[in-house]
Design a protein around this motif. Structure first.
Motif, short mmCIF file in Angstrom:
data_model
loop_
_atom_site.label_atom_id
_atom_site.label_comp_id
_atom_site.label_asym_id
_atom_site.label_seq_id
_atom_site.Cartn_x
_atom_site.Cartn_y
_atom_site.Cartn_z
N GLN A 272 0.87 -1.17 0.00
CA GLN A 272 0.00 0.00 0.00
C GLN A 272 0.91 1.22 0.00
O GLN A 272 1.87 1.28 0.76
N ALA A 273 0.60 2.18 -0.87
CA ALA A 273 1.39 3.41 -0.90
C ALA A 273 0.73 4.44 0.01
O ALA A 273 -0.50 4.50 0.08
N TYR A 274 1.55 5.18 0.71
CA TYR A 274 1.01 6.25 1.55
C TYR A 274 1.99 7.41 1.45
O TYR A 274 3.05 7.39 2.05
N GLY A 275 1.62 8.36 0.64
CA GLY A 275 2.50 9.51 0.43
C GLY A 275 1.96 10.74 1.13
O GLY A 275 0.81 11.12 0.91
N ASP A 276 2.80 11.33 1.95
CA ASP A 276 2.43 12.60 2.59
C ASP A 276 3.67 13.13 3.30
O ASP A 276 4.67 12.41 3.47
N LEU A 277 3.58 14.36 3.73
CA LEU A 277 4.68 14.93 4.50
C LEU A 277 4.68 14.32 5.90
O LEU A 277 3.62 13.98 6.43
N VAL A 278 5.86 14.19 6.47
CA VAL A 278 5.98 13.62 7.81
C VAL A 278 5.14 14.44 8.80
O VAL A 278 4.52 13.88 9.72
N SER A 279 5.08 15.73 8.57
CA SER A 279 4.32 16.60 9.49
C SER A 279 2.81 16.35 9.43
O SER A 279 2.06 16.86 10.24
N ASN A 280 2.38 15.54 8.44
CA ASN A 280 0.95 15.25 8.30
C ASN A 280 0.59 13.80 8.64
O ASN A 280 -0.51 13.36 8.32
N HIS B 42 16.26 3.30 -0.11
CA HIS B 42 17.70 3.55 -0.25
C HIS B 42 18.01 5.02 -0.49
O HIS B 42 19.07 5.50 -0.14
N THR B 43 17.11 5.70 -1.20
CA THR B 43 17.34 7.10 -1.56
C THR B 43 16.13 7.89 -1.08
O THR B 43 15.01 7.51 -1.35
N GLY B 44 16.35 8.94 -0.38
CA GLY B 44 15.24 9.72 0.15
C GLY B 44 14.35 10.32 -0.94
O GLY B 44 14.84 10.76 -1.97
N TYR B 45 13.04 10.24 -0.73
CA TYR B 45 12.09 10.91 -1.62
C TYR B 45 11.13 11.72 -0.77
O TYR B 45 10.58 11.19 0.21
N LYS B 46 10.95 12.97 -1.17
CA LYS B 46 10.00 13.83 -0.48
C LYS B 46 8.62 13.18 -0.50
O LYS B 46 8.15 12.77 -1.55
N GLY B 47 7.99 13.10 0.66
CA GLY B 47 6.62 12.58 0.72
C GLY B 47 6.52 11.07 0.85
O GLY B 47 5.42 10.54 0.91
N LEU B 48 7.67 10.37 0.84
CA LEU B 48 7.61 8.91 0.90
C LEU B 48 8.28 8.33 2.15
O LEU B 48 8.62 7.16 2.19
N ALA B 49 8.46 9.16 3.17
CA ALA B 49 9.20 8.71 4.36
C ALA B 49 8.54 7.49 5.01
O ALA B 49 9.23 6.53 5.37
N MET B 50 7.23 7.51 5.13
CA MET B 50 6.54 6.41 5.83
C MET B 50 6.57 5.14 4.98
O MET B 50 6.84 4.04 5.48
N TYR B 51 6.31 5.30 3.68
CA TYR B 51 6.36 4.15 2.76
C TYR B 51 7.78 3.57 2.75
O TYR B 51 7.97 2.34 2.86
N ALA B 52 8.78 4.45 2.66
CA ALA B 52 10.18 4.00 2.63
C ALA B 52 10.53 3.24 3.91
O ALA B 52 11.22 2.22 3.86
N ALA B 53 10.01 3.72 5.04
CA ALA B 53 10.30 3.04 6.32
C ALA B 53 9.72 1.63 6.32
O ALA B 53 10.35 0.69 6.82
N SER B 54 8.53 1.45 5.74
CA SER B 54 7.93 0.11 5.71
C SER B 54 8.76 -0.82 4.83
O SER B 54 8.93 -2.00 5.13
N LYS B 55 9.30 -0.30 3.74
CA LYS B 55 10.11 -1.12 2.83
C LYS B 55 11.47 -1.45 3.44
O LYS B 55 11.98 -2.57 3.31
N ALA B 56 12.06 -0.46 4.13
CA ALA B 56 13.35 -0.71 4.80
C ALA B 56 13.18 -1.76 5.89
O ALA B 56 14.08 -2.59 6.10
N ALA B 57 12.03 -1.75 6.56
CA ALA B 57 11.76 -2.77 7.59
C ALA B 57 11.82 -4.16 6.97
O ALA B 57 12.42 -5.08 7.54
N MET B 58 11.24 -4.31 5.79
CA MET B 58 11.21 -5.63 5.17
C MET B 58 12.58 -6.04 4.64
O MET B 58 12.90 -7.24 4.61
N GLU B 59 13.38 -5.08 4.22
CA GLU B 59 14.74 -5.44 3.79
C GLU B 59 15.54 -6.00 4.97
O GLU B 59 16.26 -6.99 4.83
#
Lengths: 74, 241
Positions: free
Chosen positions: B87-95, B141-158
């Protein structure tokens, strides 16, 4: 109980342990049968397939008595 | 071999399924809903494609629907498990919305972990050498604006995949991750043309990642050709830096 003994024999044979073993309520799975965590995981899977109960889900299982208790076996 | 694949109804999952079916494997596909492509797999590959509806936002219910005698029981020896649904969830961390965060982690992390547990148990029962592939993301692996939460879920699985590989390697079970770059799938359809151009400019090959290339990499990792590869993350991302 006979089914459990067969499962234990099979897992021990897969590990290359052919020596006969005795199963009493006090038989320790680790100390007496030489099982490690991975062997215990395999035993869990085999017991669950046969009896439909995950014996390790609700706590630590140390010996044959613990298994029989969770399976309601006499 | 029998392969369990989540997220089969569209996008990358459908591509992976297509490649595996064409290679002659049997695929046990899982998705929240049926789709046209699912019906096509059923008609084109009847007898080798099996489908089950399951909602991965309820991990234990999904696990019960999939790992049962009517679908992937112990009598179906698993040679592969591909955790692709996400599931994709894109938003700013502040939101950050806790509810959306929990829902995304249920689909992207908790369900894949639970499915891995039962895939390993299936392999233990059958003495089979299962290969597990988790679909990660370049965003881990590479930071993307708005994808911090999604990226964290993927890093968890790696991280989960790497430790799974270490833990179960002695039993012949392999676990790897594939981190695709941005593909032209429904999940990335929310990107604006400007965002897409920016992503392409960052890639060495100056284009979006081809989903077929990702699917072929997954098929390779499942196969005996990759028998010495475990605990790795393969980036298939057109050379993003």
């Amino acid at each position: 109980m006979g089914k459990i003994a067969l499962m234990i024999r099979q897992i021990r044979q897969n590990k290359g342990i052919d020596a006969p073993f005795e199963l009493t309520p006090d038989t320790s799975l680790r100390e007496d049968l030489g099982f490690d965590s991975f062997d215990l995981a395999e035993l869990t899977v085999r017991i669950e397939d046969e009896f439909g109960i995950d014996v390790f889900e609700t706590g630590i299982v140390e010996n044959v008595f613990d298994i029989c208790e969770k399976l309601n076996l006499k | 071999m029998n392969v369990l694949l989540t997220g089969v109804s569209r996008g990358l999952g459908a591509q992976i399924c297509e490649v595996l079916l064409r290679e002659g494997h049997s695929v046990y596909g899982v998705s929240r809903a049926r789709s046209e492509v699912v019906s096509r797999f059923e008609s084109d590959f009847g007898g080798r494609f099996f489908f089950r509806c399951a909602d991965l936002s309820s991990p234990d219910d999904a696990r019960r629907a999939v790992f049962c005698d009517e679908f992937v029981g112990n009598r179906v020896p698993l040679g592969g498990f591909v955790s692709n649904a996400a599931q994709a969830y894109g938003d700013l961390v502040s939101n950050i919305s806790p509810a959306r965060l929990e829902s995304m982690f249920a689909v992207n992390v908790f369900s894949p972990m639970l499915f891995t547990k039962y895939a390993i148990r299936n392999a233990l029962f059958n003495g089979s050498q299962c290969s597990i592939v988790h679909i990660s993301s370049i965003s881990a692996h590479t930071g993307y604006k708005g994808l911090a939460m999604y990226a964290a879920s993927k890093a968890a699985m790696e991280a989960f995949s790497q430790s799974t590989a270490r833990e179960w390697g002695g039993r012949g079970i392999r676990s790897n991750a594939v981190a695709p770059g941005f593909m032209q799938t429904q999940m990335s359809s929310a990107l604006s043309p400007e965002q897409r151009d920016k992503i392409c400019a960052r890639a060495s090959l100056k284009r979006l990642t081809d989903a077929t290339s990702v699917a072929e990499t997954v098929a390779f990792l499942l196969s005996p050709k990759a028998s010495s590869i475990t605990g790795q993350c393969i980036c298939v991302d057109c050379g993003a830096v």
